[in-house]
Enzyme design. Structure first.
Site, PDB file in Angstrom:
ATOM      1  N   HIS A   1       5.529 -28.408 -15.780  1.00 22.52           N
ATOM      2  CA  HIS A   1       5.274 -28.842 -14.401  1.00 22.52           C
ATOM      3  C   HIS A   1       6.198 -28.103 -13.439  1.00 22.52           C
ATOM      4  O   HIS A   1       7.224 -28.617 -13.044  1.00 22.52           O
ATOM      5  CB  HIS A   1       5.470 -30.368 -14.334  1.00 22.52           C
TER       6      HIS A   1
ATOM      7  N   CYS B   1       6.147 -32.664  -5.529  1.00 22.36           N
ATOM      8  CA  CYS B   1       5.233 -32.281  -6.603  1.00 22.36           C
ATOM      9  C   CYS B   1       3.779 -32.257  -6.147  1.00 22.36           C
ATOM     10  O   CYS B   1       2.915 -31.752  -6.864  1.00 22.36           O
ATOM     11  CB  CYS B   1       5.389 -33.230  -7.779  1.00 22.36           C
TER      12      CYS B   1
ATOM     13  N   CYS C   1       1.398 -37.612  -8.453  1.00 20.92           N
ATOM     14  CA  CYS C   1       2.514 -38.361  -7.880  1.00 20.92           C
ATOM     15  C   CYS C   1       3.601 -37.373  -7.468  1.00 20.92           C
ATOM     16  O   CYS C   1       3.643 -36.244  -7.941  1.00 20.92           O
ATOM     17  CB  CYS C   1       3.061 -39.346  -8.898  1.00 20.92           C
TER      18      CYS C   1
END
Lengths: 479, 302
Positions: free
Chosen positions: A393, A99, A428
């Site tokens: 996301h 990510c 993160c």
């Protein structure tokens, strides 16, 4: 520093953020269900090219990637460049850090610019869970490979004979951590329980994310940051009319069997699976000035950290807490020295466990090696234009979304106040990874070398003009 | 104790056939009143020994690679303790299927396993393997016995590996059972991992370990011994937990595991593998939904 005394070493150049472009993020199986990573990234690139007049331009380097990537996309970014209207002499490479892919791409491009290796670069990322690669099972794969290696018909038949009916079932990619077999949500549920984060606190973060993102869209903040794609003009997951009551009504989905804890993580306060792509244009101040391009911000510094989550010592998504601590120490800044905090909402609780960790004296001492806790932040400065819970996301695309948003925020703030503004970014990632970066408004053109002051003022003008138009929209937000 | 030299590690396939028939005989002895066959209540006073077992062949290398892949060990030419257990297992089994062995092989439950690895054993080193049975003792549900396997690198004076596997023959009462002690209630820790074990895990571990006990590979076989479906090998779960400790265990370590409820396949096992402040790693595996303990134990670097 020792290097400043060395007259033969030129001062490091600045890496500035000119702007960004992304396509609206779509929910999995939604508007982009048939769009490939390459199509989405090309669309994001083309929007950027159009916005900044980069047709035919040879960019120093384009760096980006996808987390869920088919083997045929070994040169995903270069292929996207070739399919764009950038000069086909623009080099590119793929980068992947789960990510954090997008943010790491920004960091690596800005470092090359600072080193003088490139004058310009585009960082970005793309991901699709709707068009995810599907692999054959391990048993079928091994049988097919053995058959391929076989030299005789008999050996080939023997290899095929090893295939069992259960091997025929395809393998779809999962978001489970390979080393632990736990999904990211389950890991975060353990961290959430460890830090005692409440359901209500998570729902508040989620609600704020939707409200802030909706307000930013309504105010036109994203007008020069997003290009419509496949009929989608806004982030599909956005629920501007969400309420605490609606969020409170959702059933927990993670951490349902953790001893001694009530599950608190729902689909509402977790990030949905999403498709999308983003790109950020970075350059030296000179390169931007020569093309009359605006300068929103400069990349000050960045730090990547990793934690041991495999043995439960640290939470899977807690690495940014470490990265930020080291970054602040190096830059001699405090956690409170920022106008904006962009903390990626993998889950609403990720933001809260990170903030709790920074406030915890014991944790800051034993885990971060600090004499005093980093302390709390002004929540009014946190994810002011929404974050991943609302926007979605698409793993590798998130870094580009956040950097472009933060760059525009500091540029607007600096234009409003006449003082530099600063943003802290933390993302993160799977594998216990985390990347933190500091960006600062760059309109003042405070370049350390005198020779660039002229170009510095040019870019300042460009930046102020962007700033002033968006300052209007900011006022709209507040209204 | 007499030492009986065998030319090679006996193949397990034969042992299970003999074990099955032997189990029948042993069972018949126990259930047939007035059977004139004498009831054996002592362990054979024999150590089985195979000298200079080579580990340099491609077949051992391939099996080690498959083992490492299956249990999640990092690729290495050093044999994990669980692989040494697998190497010695056929010898221990050969002892248990002998007519003079007092307990039936089939249906025996692996309840505990204690391993000391004193030095690393590299692929390619020749080893001497011995197996003996000790400690026949009563248990409230039957009779327990320890199978002790030593692996000694040729040229060494002392074993590189000693493994003690404790088995329980349920329903066989040939030794007095000790007083029952109250077991503390199991409180699950927070998990560090989760294993999703599909139905093929039993066969996969049977293939690399040679342990083709029907309770692991055949639904009918499992049902015959009172399990709803096949169950995972206890040593498979223990080996995965050992692998999860990773390099922190060092070259030499103790690896102790107690098996509670079996893992019925397919199944999900929540796992906690964590270091303690004393350097001892704790291992716990459980069913989170039912709050049932599957295994617990420790890994202690030496």
């Amino acid at each position: 520093m020792a290097t400043s005394k060395n007259q033969t070493t030129p001062p490091a150049a600045e890496a500035v953020i000119v702007g960004g472009n992304r396509i609206p993020f779509a929910r999995a199986g939604g508007k982009y269900s048939s769009a490939s990573n390459q199509e989405m990234f090309t669309a994001a690139l083309e929007g950027l090219v159009a916005r900044y007049g980069l047709q035919g331009e040879r960019i120093g380097e384009v760096v980006g990637g996808a987390v869920l990537k088919h083997a045929r996309d070994f040169n995903l970014v270069r292929e996207s460049v070739l399919g764009s209207s950038l000069s086909s002499q623009t080099p590119a490479y793929d980068l992947q850090q789960a990510c954090a892919t997008g943010l790491e791409a920004v960091v690596t491009i800005s470092n090359k610019i600072k080193l003088g290796q490139v004058e310009s670069g585009i960082a970005g990322g793309t991901d699709t869970v709707s068009d995810a690669p599907i692999a054959v099972s391990e048993g079928l794969r091994r049988a097919l490979l053995a058959a391929g290696h076989a030299k005789t018909l008999g050996a080939r038949l023997k290899a095929f004979a090893a295939i069992r009916p259960a091997d025929i079932a395809p393998l779809t990619p999962s978001t489970d951590e390979p080393r632990t077999g736990m999904s990211m949500g389950e890991h975060q549920a353990v961290t959430t329980a460890t830090w005692g984060i409440t359901r209500e606190a998570q729902d508040e973060i989620a609600l704020a994310s939707h409200q802030h993102l909706a307000a930013a869209w309504d105010s036109g903040f994203f007008d020069d940051l997003v290009t419509p794609f496949r009929g989608l003009t806004r982030d599909q997951n956005l629920r501007g009319d969400s309420t605490m009551e609606k969020l409170a009504g959702l059933k927990p989905v993670f951490g349902k069997n953790l001893e001694g804890t009530e599950p608190t993580m729902t689909a509402g306060n977790s990030t949905p699976l999403t498709d999308g792509a983003s790109a950020v244009l970075l350059a030296s101040r000179e390169w931007a000035a020569e093309r009359n391009l605006p300068v929103l911000a400069k990349v000050v510094d960045a730090e990547t950290a990793a934690v041991d989550y495999v043995h439960g010592h640290e939470g899977l998504l807690m690495a940014p807490a470490h990265a930020v601590a080291r970054l602040l120490t190096r830059q001699e800044l405090t956690l409170q020295d920022f106008d904006f905090y962009e903390i990626h909402e993998a889950f609403a609780s990720t933001v809260l466990t990170t903030l709790a960790a920074w406030e915890d004296a014991d944790y800051c001492r034993t885990e971060l090696g600090l004499d005093a806790p980093l302390g709390s932040i002004d929540r009014e400065r946190l994810n002011v234009n929404g974050s991943s819970v609302a926007a979605g996301h698409p793993f590798a695309a998130t870094g580009g979304r956040i950097v472009a948003t933060a760059a525009k925020l500091v540029a607007e703030r600096a234009a409003e106040t006449g003082r530099p503004a600063r943003a802290l970014i933390s993302v993160c990632a799977a594998g216990g990874l985390g990347v933190a970066a500091i960006i600062e408004s760059a309109a003042d053109g405070s370049v350390s070398t005198g020779s660039t002051s002229a170009t510095g003022s040019t870019s300042a003008t460009g930046s102020v003009s962007t700033g002033s138009t968006s300052a209007t929209s900011t006022t709209g937000t507040e209204a | 104790m007499t030492v009986e030299e065998l030319g090679q590690i006996p193949p397990l396939g034969g042992s299970f056939v003999r074990g099955a028939s032997g189990s029948g005989v042993a069972a018949a002895r126990r259930v047939l009143p007035g059977s004139d066959a004498p009831q054996t209540t002592t362990l054979p006073d024999t150590t089985l020994r195979v000298a200079e077992v080579s580990t340099s062949g491609d077949d051992v290398a391939r099996r080690l690679a498959e083992y490492e892949r299956l249990v999640g060990e990092r690729p290495s030419e050093t044999m994990p303790a669980g692989f040494l257990h697998v190497l010695g297992f056929p010898l221990a089994t050969a002892l248990m299927v002998r007519p003079e062995f007092p307990l039936p092989l089939l249906g025996m439950v692996h309840v505990e396993n204690h391993v000391s690895l004193f030095r690393p054993v590299e692929l390619g080193e020749s080893v001497t393997v011995t197996a003996r049975a000790e400690g026949l003792r009563g248990h409230r549900r039957g009779t327990q016995v320890d199978l002790v396997t030593d692996v000694t690198v040729v040229g060494d004076d002392s074993p590189a590996y000693t493994g003690v596997s404790t088995y329980l023959a349920k329903g066989v009462h040939i030794a007095p059972a000790p007083e029952e002690t109250e077991r503390p209630e199991f409180v699950p820790p927070l998990p560090t991992a989760r294993w999703r074990l599909d139905a093929r895990v039993g066969k996969a571990y049977a293939t690399v370990s040679g342990d083709r006990n029907p309770i692991h590979v055949s639904v009918l076989g499992a049902k015959a011994f009172g399990f709803p479906r096949t169950i995972a090998h206890g040593m498979y779960t223990a080996a995965r937990a050992l692998a999860q400790v990773g390099p922190a265990r060092g070259d030499a370590y103790d690896w102790d595991v107690q098996f509670a409820r079996p893992v019925v396949l397919p199944g999900v096992v929540d796992v906690s593998v964590r270091p303690g402040t004393d350097g001892v790693w704790s291992i716990t595996g459980w069913n989170a939904r039912k709050r049932l303990l599957h295994l617990n134990g420790s890994v202690t670097p030496r």
